[in-house]
Design an enzyme around this catalytic site. Structure first.
Site, short mmCIF file in Angstrom:
data_model
loop_
_atom_site.label_atom_id
_atom_site.label_comp_id
_atom_site.label_asym_id
_atom_site.label_seq_id
_atom_site.Cartn_x
_atom_site.Cartn_y
_atom_site.Cartn_z
CE1 TYR A 143 -3.30 -2.71 -0.03
CE2 TYR A 143 -3.63 -2.45 2.32
CZ TYR A 143 -3.93 -3.07 1.13
OH TYR A 143 -4.89 -4.06 1.11
CG ASP A 200 -11.90 -6.91 6.82
OD1 ASP A 200 -11.60 -6.46 7.94
OD2 ASP A 200 -12.25 -6.19 5.87
CG ASP A 230 -2.29 -19.62 -1.01
OD1 ASP A 230 -1.41 -19.69 -0.12
OD2 ASP A 230 -2.17 -20.20 -2.10
CG ASP A 281 -6.93 -4.64 4.10
OD1 ASP A 281 -7.87 -4.59 4.90
OD2 ASP A 281 -6.82 -3.87 3.11
CE LYS A 324 0.61 -16.86 -2.56
NZ LYS A 324 -0.01 -18.15 -2.92
#
Ligand code: NAD
Length: 367
Positions: A142, A252, A224, A248, A192
């Site tokens: 980001y 959630d 993942d 992020d 990852k």
């Protein structure tokens, strides 16, 4: 030591409504437990824009930098949707996070027994769930450069850069290990590393920090797979540490295991200040909920639980934090529900202030 200080920034929409209930709780701890706080109030978000033309003033920023903890309600609302990006209410929140350098975002996912039916997962998968996700908050994709939309070979290319320095990974990892030491001493790091160099570095640095925490059992998981495991068997985790982007999404995902947005607190922590306390901001995960603002329907529990996190992580009052969390558990077990928690037959909703009053009653009964 001087009286610990708290800056309250209620913000917009339901922010002031839920924060009013937190103020009752803070006053209760002052009166009944001798925990006195030096509390001040100020504006953030649209409320600050209306008064100062900016979503947070320099003066408020200075106060935020000097207190022991900031408690924030929520920012935003349709009234401000057309404002320039630079003065949108959310910019106030981002400025606080950035200038206070709040690099570790703590997102607990805890399932209160009384609400286990609210999860979209089966009750036995979530009942008793208690995990903590630590998301790196100030770096990664980001923020990395280069970024932008460029033209190459006559077509547009969108670019963002995942970039982490060792020290950025190290401080996030250290925050997660410290938390694990106070919990079940299990830490799972997610990245990852199979396809990203930044993931390889992330894994290396987490292993290097692990040497300082021999009691913590460390595991690594591709993000993942982490997402799958979170909905398959979430109780296998204690603390999860991950980067900004994966955090992020994963936080959630984990949050929704537990039901309503109105129940989810968070903490964002930075480096220790001169008095040893970390820079800190506590806020509910939910937004300003303009659809219910001003109607007394908001659930104040996420905001009250955020104050419980402040008791634990800023003020070293873990027992009092547990007292507050237990009071909330008691209130919910007794059947009290705000509108967002309705579902069972024959239950009617109580208001924001009634929920706050019930929490105070349960606190008093705990003495
Ligand atoms: P939201 O979280 O405000 O609301 C989503 C839904 O959840 C709504 O139906 C709302 O009524 C409900 N809800 C949220 N909190 C609740 C509570 N405590 N009790 C009962 N119900 C609750 O998200 P949104 O609608 O996408 O955004 C509304 C505004 O809030 C926007 O301006 C957005 O930018 C802003 N926002 C701010 C923050 C923040 O301040 N941290 C976070 C997210 C969104």
């Amino acid at each position: 030591m001087s009286t610990p200080s708290i800056l309250i920034l209620p913000g917009d929409g339901i922010g002031p409504e839920v924060m009013a209930e937190v103020v009752k709780v803070i006053d209760w701890f002052g009166d009944k437990r001798g925990l006195k706080f030096d509390v001040s109030h100020d504006l953030v978000g649209g409320a600050a824009y209306d008064k100062h033309g900016a979503p947070i003033s320099d003066e408020t920023m200075e106060k935020a930098q000097s207190v022991d903890a900031v408690l924030l309600g929520a920012v935003g609302g349709p009234k401000y949707d057309d404002l320039d990006f630079s003065v949108k209410p959310e910019r106030g929140l981002l400025r606080l996070r950035k200038e206070m350098d709040l690099f570790a975002n703590l997102r607990p996912a805890q399932c209160f027994d009384a609400l286990a039916d609210f999860s979209s997962l089966k009750k036995d998968i979530v009942a008793g769930l208690d995990i903590m996700i630590v998301r790196e908050l100030t770096s990664g994709i980001y923020f990395g450069e280069p970024r932008g939309i460029f033209t190459e070979n006559n077509e547009r290319v969108g670019i963002n850069t995942q970039r982490y320095t060792e020290s950025e990974i190290e401080r996030a990892a250290r925050a997660a290990f410290e938390l694990a030491m106070k919990r079940d001493k299990r830490l799972c790091s997610m990245e990852k590393a199979n396809v990203m160099e930044s993931g390889i570095l992330w894994r290396d640095v987490v292993n290097e920090v692990a040497v300082d925490y021999p009691e913590v059992e460390v595991s690594h998981m591709y993000a993942d797979n982490g997402a799958m495991q979170l909905v398959r068997a979430p109780k296998q985790f204690d603390v999860i540490v991950t980067d900004n982007l994966f955090g992020d999404i994963l936080s959630d995902c984990a949050a929704m295991l537990t039901g309503s947005l109105g129940m989810l607190p968070s903490a964002s922590l930075g480096l220790p200040m001169a008095n040893g306390r970390p820079k800190a901001m506590y806020e509910p995960v939910h937004g300003s909920a303009p659809d219910i603002a001003g109607q007394g329907k908001a659930n104040p529990i996420a905001c009250v639980l955020s104050f419980a996190m402040a008791l634990r992580y800023s003020f070293d009052q873990g027992d009092e934090a547990t007292r507050l969390e237990t009071a909330i558990e008691t209130v919910l077990a007794g059947g009290a529900r705000t509108a967002d928690l309705l579902g069972e037959e024959g239950v009617t909703a109580i208001s924001t202030t009634e929920m706050g009053d019930k929490i105070i009653e349960a606190l008093t009964a705990s003495l």
